[in-house]
Write an enzyme that holds these catalytic residues in place. Structure first.
Site, PDB file in Angstrom:
ATOM      1  N   LYS A  80       0.796  -0.874   0.188  1.00 25.52           N
ATOM      2  CA  LYS A  80       0.049  -0.480  -0.172  1.00 25.52           C
ATOM      3  C   LYS A  80       1.023   1.625  -0.233  1.00 25.52           C
ATOM      4  O   LYS A  80       2.285   1.031   0.530  1.00 25.52           O
ATOM      5  CB  LYS A  80      -0.986  -0.077   1.076  1.00 25.52           C
ATOM      6  CG  LYS A  80      -2.209   0.883   1.300  1.00 25.52           C
ATOM      7  CD  LYS A  80      -3.750   0.160   0.527  1.00 25.52           C
ATOM      8  CE  LYS A  80      -4.706   0.989   0.133  1.00 25.52           C
ATOM      9  NZ  LYS A  80      -5.604   0.342   0.118  1.00 25.52           N
ATOM     10  N   GLY A 181     -20.123   7.398   5.361  1.00 21.43           N
ATOM     11  CA  GLY A 181     -18.817   8.174   4.175  1.00 21.43           C
ATOM     12  C   GLY A 181     -19.461   7.376   3.359  1.00 21.43           C
ATOM     13  O   GLY A 181     -19.316   6.514   2.050  1.00 21.43           O
ATOM     14  N   VAL A 182     -20.366   8.716   2.119  1.00 17.86           N
ATOM     15  CA  VAL A 182     -20.503   8.902   0.478  1.00 17.86           C
ATOM     16  C   VAL A 182     -19.389   9.372  -0.327  1.00 17.86           C
ATOM     17  O   VAL A 182     -20.192  10.105  -1.586  1.00 17.86           O
ATOM     18  CB  VAL A 182     -22.090   8.869   0.270  1.00 17.86           C
ATOM     19  CG1 VAL A 182     -23.264   7.993   1.357  1.00 17.86           C
ATOM     20  CG2 VAL A 182     -21.684  10.629   0.479  1.00 17.86           C
ATOM     21  N   GLY A 183     -18.724   8.369  -0.606  1.00 17.15           N
ATOM     22  CA  GLY A 183     -17.354   8.772  -1.795  1.00 17.15           C
ATOM     23  C   GLY A 183     -17.801   7.485  -2.539  1.00 17.15           C
ATOM     24  O   GLY A 183     -18.250   7.997  -3.308  1.00 17.15           O
ATOM     25  N   VAL A 185     -16.951   4.065  -2.980  1.00 16.94           N
ATOM     26  CA  VAL A 185     -17.648   3.205  -2.782  1.00 16.94           C
ATOM     27  C   VAL A 185     -19.168   3.446  -2.192  1.00 16.94           C
ATOM     28  O   VAL A 185     -19.865   2.901  -3.179  1.00 16.94           O
ATOM     29  CB  VAL A 185     -16.819   2.427  -2.013  1.00 16.94           C
ATOM     30  CG1 VAL A 185     -18.286   1.059  -1.738  1.00 16.94           C
ATOM     31  CG2 VAL A 185     -15.632   2.076  -3.022  1.00 16.94           C
TER      32      VAL A 185
HETATM   33  P1  NAD Z   1     -13.540   7.758  -0.991  1.00 17.30           P
HETATM   34  O1  NAD Z   1     -12.131   9.007  -0.712  1.00 17.30           O
HETATM   35  O2  NAD Z   1     -14.048   8.042  -2.415  1.00 17.30           O
HETATM   36  O3  NAD Z   1     -14.533   7.942   0.118  1.00 17.30           O
HETATM   37  C1  NAD Z   1     -14.761   8.888   1.226  1.00 17.30           C
HETATM   38  C2  NAD Z   1     -15.285   9.661   1.873  1.00 17.30           C
HETATM   39  O4  NAD Z   1     -15.637   9.106   2.910  1.00 17.30           O
HETATM   40  C3  NAD Z   1     -15.791  11.059   1.713  1.00 17.30           C
HETATM   41  O5  NAD Z   1     -16.986  11.267   0.744  1.00 17.30           O
HETATM   42  C4  NAD Z   1     -15.309  11.326   2.155  1.00 17.30           C
HETATM   43  O6  NAD Z   1     -15.444  12.977   2.931  1.00 17.30           O
HETATM   44  C5  NAD Z   1     -15.749  10.332   3.831  1.00 17.30           C
HETATM   45  N1  NAD Z   1     -15.735  10.902   5.207  1.00 17.30           N
HETATM   46  C6  NAD Z   1     -14.026  10.582   6.177  1.00 17.30           C
HETATM   47  N2  NAD Z   1     -14.157  10.713   6.920  1.00 17.30           N
HETATM   48  C7  NAD Z   1     -15.535  10.999   7.507  1.00 17.30           C
HETATM   49  C8  NAD Z   1     -16.100  10.841   8.679  1.00 17.30           C
HETATM   50  N3  NAD Z   1     -16.081  10.568   9.633  1.00 17.30           N
HETATM   51  N4  NAD Z   1     -17.432  10.335   8.456  1.00 17.30           N
HETATM   52  C9  NAD Z   1     -18.048  10.445   7.330  1.00 17.30           C
HETATM   53  N5  NAD Z   1     -17.640  10.418   6.684  1.00 17.30           N
HETATM   54  C10 NAD Z   1     -16.187  10.231   6.587  1.00 17.30           C
HETATM   55  O7  NAD Z   1     -12.950   6.270  -0.681  1.00 17.30           O
HETATM   56  P2  NAD Z   1     -13.339   5.624  -1.633  1.00 17.30           P
HETATM   57  O8  NAD Z   1     -12.743   4.997  -2.522  1.00 17.30           O
HETATM   58  O9  NAD Z   1     -14.530   5.264  -1.652  1.00 17.30           O
HETATM   59  O10 NAD Z   1     -13.020   4.400   0.003  1.00 17.30           O
HETATM   60  C11 NAD Z   1     -13.864   3.959   1.055  1.00 17.30           C
HETATM   61  C12 NAD Z   1     -13.201   3.526   2.307  1.00 17.30           C
HETATM   62  O11 NAD Z   1     -13.405   2.098   1.464  1.00 17.30           O
HETATM   63  C13 NAD Z   1     -11.897   3.214   2.374  1.00 17.30           C
HETATM   64  O12 NAD Z   1     -11.949   2.749   3.731  1.00 17.30           O
HETATM   65  C14 NAD Z   1     -11.111   2.549   1.525  1.00 17.30           C
HETATM   66  O13 NAD Z   1     -10.168   2.160   2.417  1.00 17.30           O
HETATM   67  C15 NAD Z   1     -12.373   1.457   1.469  1.00 17.30           C
HETATM   68  N6  NAD Z   1     -11.816   0.316  -0.178  1.00 17.30           N
HETATM   69  C16 NAD Z   1     -12.144   1.245  -1.198  1.00 17.30           C
HETATM   70  C17 NAD Z   1     -12.213   0.471  -2.192  1.00 17.30           C
HETATM   71  C18 NAD Z   1     -11.959   1.211  -3.706  1.00 17.30           C
HETATM   72  O14 NAD Z   1     -12.110   0.536  -4.410  1.00 17.30           O
HETATM   73  N7  NAD Z   1     -12.272   2.532  -4.010  1.00 17.30           N
HETATM   74  C19 NAD Z   1     -11.707  -0.953  -1.874  1.00 17.30           C
HETATM   75  C20 NAD Z   1     -11.404  -1.509  -1.087  1.00 17.30           C
HETATM   76  C21 NAD Z   1     -11.437  -0.398   0.423  1.00 17.30           C
END
Ligand code: NAD
Length: 358
Positions: A80, A181-183, A185
């Site tokens: 990572k 968290g609505v990013g 994923v």
């Molecule tokens: P992202 O950055 O697109 O979304 C994360 C969201 O969480 C953002 O909208 C952010 O503002 C929000 N956030 C941060 N702190 C917060 C809090 N305290 N309370 C509420 N919301 C909060 O990331 P992503 O790609 O959607 O990934 C989300 C999680 O899933 C991460 O832990 C990542 O490691 C894990 N993950 C992602 C993938 C992938 O394919 N992107 C794969 C496996 C695991």
């Protein structure tokens, strides 16, 4: 303290620090294991409180990738990277170009892709500097592109399996689900939940991301600090790690935890705390493997979207076996998953002989 004595070091094969004064890059690449193949895991761009927090994150995420890739049966080890951001917000193209050169200097021992704070465009810039990158748009129906929709699909299918195991239901229709968290994923997961007629609560610290979900579907909004304790059936942590710990677990009302975030448990013992609380926990690196499954097929130039879909749809079965073993042995699900992962790595299973064609 020596880095080798660091509580999270856990026999990492190597640890690499990179600095580029021109672009401002400060990055850590942690390679936990290459036993099953090149170490693969996303790149996180994040503003850390200090260097040690960044190191801890890199080490924990990297070990998690070893376990995730092993249990998903991929010919990949675990690694990572974290880029230490100076400020909140996106990184510059110079920053990601310098990061690409850092990845390239490791000669393929580490393969990068998107993680929190990093998008497909950033990875396109990385691709200009190195071929050891995945998660890029592909032609036609070939596997690849943004991994997050595949992660969301795996979480959704895994959530159905976990709800069935704990609540005895055949669908998520009418169930109350809180998504933290609505990013990338979280948004995709909400779309699937909405289609399945679930009742959705969301929380995010980013107003724009929250609004995007609100514009698409009916949701209840929860303050970020309270969402873990919502009165719901299912909790889906989809933000950052360490959210399940001795302080939060006693207050959680959901009976199922199934989400995308990596390293949801603060420490291993939190798994037992969840059991005591009557909560069924879908081990994070098992349920969130959809993205790396796509990344792997893309990197090795193997197959189509349909094949990725077929691989991702194996996640619920994998979870069910873990739930069955945990129930039979009366131990927490995270322990069963960790044992399985370590066994696969030790046996060298899962690493098919695959030629890189990227
Ligand atoms: P992202 O950055 O697109 O979304 C994360 C969201 O969480 C953002 O909208 C952010 O503002 C929000 N956030 C941060 N702190 C917060 C809090 N305290 N309370 C509420 N919301 C909060 O990331 P992503 O790609 O959607 O990934 C989300 C999680 O899933 C991460 O832990 C990542 O490691 C894990 N993950 C992602 C993938 C992938 O394919 N992107 C794969 C496996 C695991």
């Amino acid at each position: 303290m020596s880095v080798f004595d660091h509580s999270e070091y856990d026999q990492h094969e190597s640890l690499h620090y990179f600095q580029d004064t021109k672009s401002g890059l400060k990055a850590i690449i942690a390679i936990h294991s290459t036993a099953l193949g090149p170490a693969a895991g996303g790149c996180r761009h994040w503003q850390y409180a200090n260097d040690d927090s960044a190191l801890v994150d890199a080490l924990r995420l990297s070990r998690g990738m070893t376990y995730k890739n092993a249990v998903a049966g991929l010919p990949l080890g675990g690694g990572k990277s974290v880029i230490l951001a100076d400020a909140a917000g996106p990184g510059s193209s110079e920053l990601f170009a310098a990061f690409g050169r850092a990845v390239d200097s490791l000669d393929g021992r580490y393969i990068t892709a998107e993680d929190v704070g990093v998008n497909v465009n950033d990875m396109r810039i990385v691709r200009n500097e190195t071929r050891y990158v995945s998660g890029l748009p592909q032609d036609g129906k070939n596997a690849g592109g943004d991994p997050s929709p595949w992660t969301a699909l795996g979480v959704f299918l895994g959530m159905e399996a976990t709800a069935k195991a704990r609540l005895g239901v055949d669908s998520l229709s009418g169930l109350r689900v809180a998504v933290q968290g609505v990013g990338h994923v979280g948004l995709q997961l909400c779309r699937l939940l909405h289609k399945a007629d679930a009742i959705i609560t969301v929380a995010d610290v980013n107003r724009r991301n929250l609004q995007r979900v609100r514009d698409e579907m009916p949701v209840t909004e929860s303050p970020p600090n309270d969402v873990l304790f919502s009165d719901v059936d299912i909790l889906a942590p989809c933000a950052l790690g360490n959210v399940l710990n001795s302080e939060t677990i006693p207050r959680i009302r959901a009976r199922v935890i199934a989400g995308a975030a990596n390293n949801q448990l603060s420490v291993e013992e939190d798994g037992a705390r969840l059991v005591e609380q009557g909560i069924l926990y879908a081990p994070d690196y098992v349920i969130n493997a959809g993205g790396i499954i796509s990344v792997s097929r893309e990197y090795f130039g193997q197959g189509s979207e349909e094949e990725v879909r077929a691989d991702v749809s194996r996640i619920p079965g994998r979870l069910q076996s873990i739930f069955d073993e945990a129930a039979a042995r009366e131990i927490p699900t995270n322990i069963v998953a960790d044992e399985l992962a370590r066994r696969i790595v030790a046996d060298g299973n899962g690493a098919a002989e695959v030629e890189q064609v990227a």
